[in-house]
Scaffold this active site. Structure first.
Site, PDB file in Angstrom:
ATOM      1  N   ASP A  11       0.950  -0.957   0.089  1.00 45.26           N
ATOM      2  CA  ASP A  11       0.054   0.021  -0.136  1.00 45.26           C
ATOM      3  C   ASP A  11       0.822   1.146   0.099  1.00 45.26           C
ATOM      4  O   ASP A  11       2.075   0.959   0.364  1.00 45.26           O
ATOM      5  CB  ASP A  11      -0.896  -0.003   1.264  1.00 45.26           C
ATOM      6  CG  ASP A  11      -1.506   1.328   1.495  1.00 45.26           C
ATOM      7  OD1 ASP A  11      -2.244   1.815   0.597  1.00 45.26           O
ATOM      8  OD2 ASP A  11      -1.578   1.690   2.710  1.00 45.26           O
ATOM      9  N   ASP A  13      -0.161   4.919   0.842  1.00 44.45           N
ATOM     10  CA  ASP A  13      -0.136   5.955   2.254  1.00 44.45           C
ATOM     11  C   ASP A  13      -0.082   5.241   3.500  1.00 44.45           C
ATOM     12  O   ASP A  13      -1.032   4.337   3.736  1.00 44.45           O
ATOM     13  CB  ASP A  13      -1.554   6.671   2.055  1.00 44.45           C
ATOM     14  CG  ASP A  13      -1.606   7.650   0.848  1.00 44.45           C
ATOM     15  OD1 ASP A  13      -0.445   8.127   0.310  1.00 44.45           O
ATOM     16  OD2 ASP A  13      -2.433   7.952   0.468  1.00 44.45           O
ATOM     17  N   GLY A  48      -7.222   4.461   3.277  1.00 47.25           N
ATOM     18  CA  GLY A  48      -7.570   3.356   2.238  1.00 47.25           C
ATOM     19  C   GLY A  48      -8.795   3.581   1.460  1.00 47.25           C
ATOM     20  O   GLY A  48      -9.318   2.810   0.711  1.00 47.25           O
ATOM     21  N   ARG A  51     -11.330   8.913  -2.579  1.00 50.20           N
ATOM     22  CA  ARG A  51     -11.679  10.275  -2.481  1.00 50.20           C
ATOM     23  C   ARG A  51     -13.152  10.818  -2.246  1.00 50.20           C
ATOM     24  O   ARG A  51     -13.654  11.287  -1.256  1.00 50.20           O
ATOM     25  CB  ARG A  51     -11.227  11.381  -3.553  1.00 50.20           C
ATOM     26  CG  ARG A  51     -10.853  12.714  -3.166  1.00 50.20           C
ATOM     27  CD  ARG A  51     -10.567  13.427  -4.355  1.00 50.20           C
ATOM     28  NE  ARG A  51      -9.463  12.983  -4.803  1.00 50.20           N
ATOM     29  CZ  ARG A  51      -8.756  12.961  -5.908  1.00 50.20           C
ATOM     30  NH1 ARG A  51      -9.401  13.931  -6.875  1.00 50.20           N
ATOM     31  NH2 ARG A  51      -7.546  12.417  -6.690  1.00 50.20           N
ATOM     32  N   ASP A 174      -1.832  -0.484   6.144  1.00 43.73           N
ATOM     33  CA  ASP A 174      -2.128  -0.022   7.415  1.00 43.73           C
ATOM     34  C   ASP A 174      -3.651   0.460   7.624  1.00 43.73           C
ATOM     35  O   ASP A 174      -3.788   0.567   8.788  1.00 43.73           O
ATOM     36  CB  ASP A 174      -1.351   1.398   7.289  1.00 43.73           C
ATOM     37  CG  ASP A 174      -2.034   2.624   6.438  1.00 43.73           C
ATOM     38  OD1 ASP A 174      -2.388   2.077   5.430  1.00 43.73           O
ATOM     39  OD2 ASP A 174      -2.186   3.788   6.888  1.00 43.73           O
TER      40      ASP A 174
HETATM   41  P1  B16 Z   1      -6.729  10.466  -3.634  1.00 46.09           P
HETATM   42  P2  B16 Z   1      -3.742   4.157  -0.051  1.00 46.09           P
HETATM   43  C1  B16 Z   1      -5.573   6.099  -0.104  1.00 46.09           C
HETATM   44  O1  B16 Z   1      -3.989   5.631  -0.280  1.00 46.09           O
HETATM   45  C2  B16 Z   1      -5.810   6.884   1.153  1.00 46.09           C
HETATM   46  O2  B16 Z   1      -5.067   6.045   2.162  1.00 46.09           O
HETATM   47  C3  B16 Z   1      -6.854   7.549   1.433  1.00 46.09           C
HETATM   48  O3  B16 Z   1      -6.857   8.204   2.589  1.00 46.09           O
HETATM   49  C4  B16 Z   1      -7.335   8.555   0.380  1.00 46.09           C
HETATM   50  O4  B16 Z   1      -8.532   8.982   0.639  1.00 46.09           O
HETATM   51  C5  B16 Z   1      -7.342   7.495  -1.113  1.00 46.09           C
HETATM   52  O5  B16 Z   1      -5.976   7.055  -1.209  1.00 46.09           O
HETATM   53  C6  B16 Z   1      -7.623   8.282  -2.069  1.00 46.09           C
HETATM   54  O6  B16 Z   1      -6.249   9.315  -2.364  1.00 46.09           O
HETATM   55  O7  B16 Z   1      -7.453  11.516  -3.096  1.00 46.09           O
HETATM   56  O8  B16 Z   1      -5.197  11.088  -3.799  1.00 46.09           O
HETATM   57  O9  B16 Z   1      -7.283   9.807  -4.918  1.00 46.09           O
HETATM   58  O10 B16 Z   1      -3.538   4.288   1.349  1.00 46.09           O
HETATM   59  O11 B16 Z   1      -4.590   3.108  -1.001  1.00 46.09           O
HETATM   60  O12 B16 Z   1      -2.216   4.451  -0.786  1.00 46.09           O
HETATM   61 MG    MG Z   2      -2.642   3.191   3.706  1.00 43.06          MG
END
Ligand code: B16
Ligand code: MG
Length: 226
Positions: A11, A13, A48, A51, A174
């Protein structure tokens, strides 16, 4: 079926880098503008999560989910993303979480393929800023999948692109939704974070510095041979 580890799918983030803090700050600003109380604790539930789904959850906090048209919601999500994009401009390779570069190097030394499964539409930008784009054998981001985590699609796609069976993969996450996705994909799950929240994982570490390739490999082999 061959009982062997062939790939590790990360993953982004919260595992490779902590952009969760930037997501938090951007959602916090947007929530303030909308008069919605938004806490760090609630932000945990957005890890995770895509948006648009995150926005729906935030609006639901103040029962405001029906106060906006779809177009207005798209504009709110775009506003959050522009705040977030401004924050991630600062990212450099120094923002790779401690222990991750060493863990990737150890995996490569054992000829294990490396994949990324992030539901962030900004995954390529973040990976480029971390100077990790060329380190990965495959990257699957939100733009190419239909269902976000906890659906297993993103992890299955990464395995497919790596040409590896999911049972020969480890996923590292995470987020609770992410661990659910890894398990639903039929992979071995390593969780980073809270023991209780990530209880579904096969192996849990508090922080990335605790990741040990040999220990994870042993646990994986043990589980596969059960
Ligand atoms: P974006 P991951 C996720 O990334 C984040 O954990 C989550 O908090 C966020 O809303 C999502 O990406 C969308 O991100 O707005 O940049 O498209 O944990 O899957 O790497
Ligand atoms: Mg994550």
């Amino acid at each position: 079926m061959e009982k062997q580890l062939k790939a590790i799918i990360f993953d982004l983030d919260g595992v490779i880098t902590d952009t969760a803090e930037y997501h938090f700050l951007a959602w916090q600003t947007l929530s303030e503008e909308l008069g919605i109380p938004f806490t760090r604790q609630f932000n945990e539930e957005l890890k995770g999560i895509s948006r648009m789904e995150s926005l729906e959850k935030i609006l639901a906090l103040s029962r405001k989910q029906n106060e906006f048209t779809e177009k207005e919601k798209e504009n709110l999500a775009a506003r959050k993303n522009s705040l977030y994009c401004r924050l991630i401009e600062k990212i450099t390779p120094k923002d790779i979480l401690p222990g991750i570069s060493e863990f990737i190097a150890a995996s490569k030394l054992h000829n294990i393929k490396i994949g990324l499964a992030s539901v962030s539409k900004n995954a390529f930008t973040v990976m480029r800023r971390l100077e990790l784009l060329n380190e990965f054998d495959t990257i699957v981001d939100a733009k190419t999948i239909k269902n976000g985590k906890p659906d297993p699609e993103i992890f299955m796609r990464a395995a497919e692109q790596l040409g590896v069976n999911p049972v020969n993969c480890i996923g590292i996450e995470d987020a609770e939704a992410g661990v659910t996705a890894i398990k639903a994909a039929g992979m071995f799950a390593v969780g980073i974070g809270d023991q209780q929240r990530l209880a579904q994982a096969d192996l849990i570490y508090h922080v990335t510095t605790e990741l040990r390739f040999d220990e994870i490999l042993n646990a994986f082999v043990k589980k596969l041979n059960q």
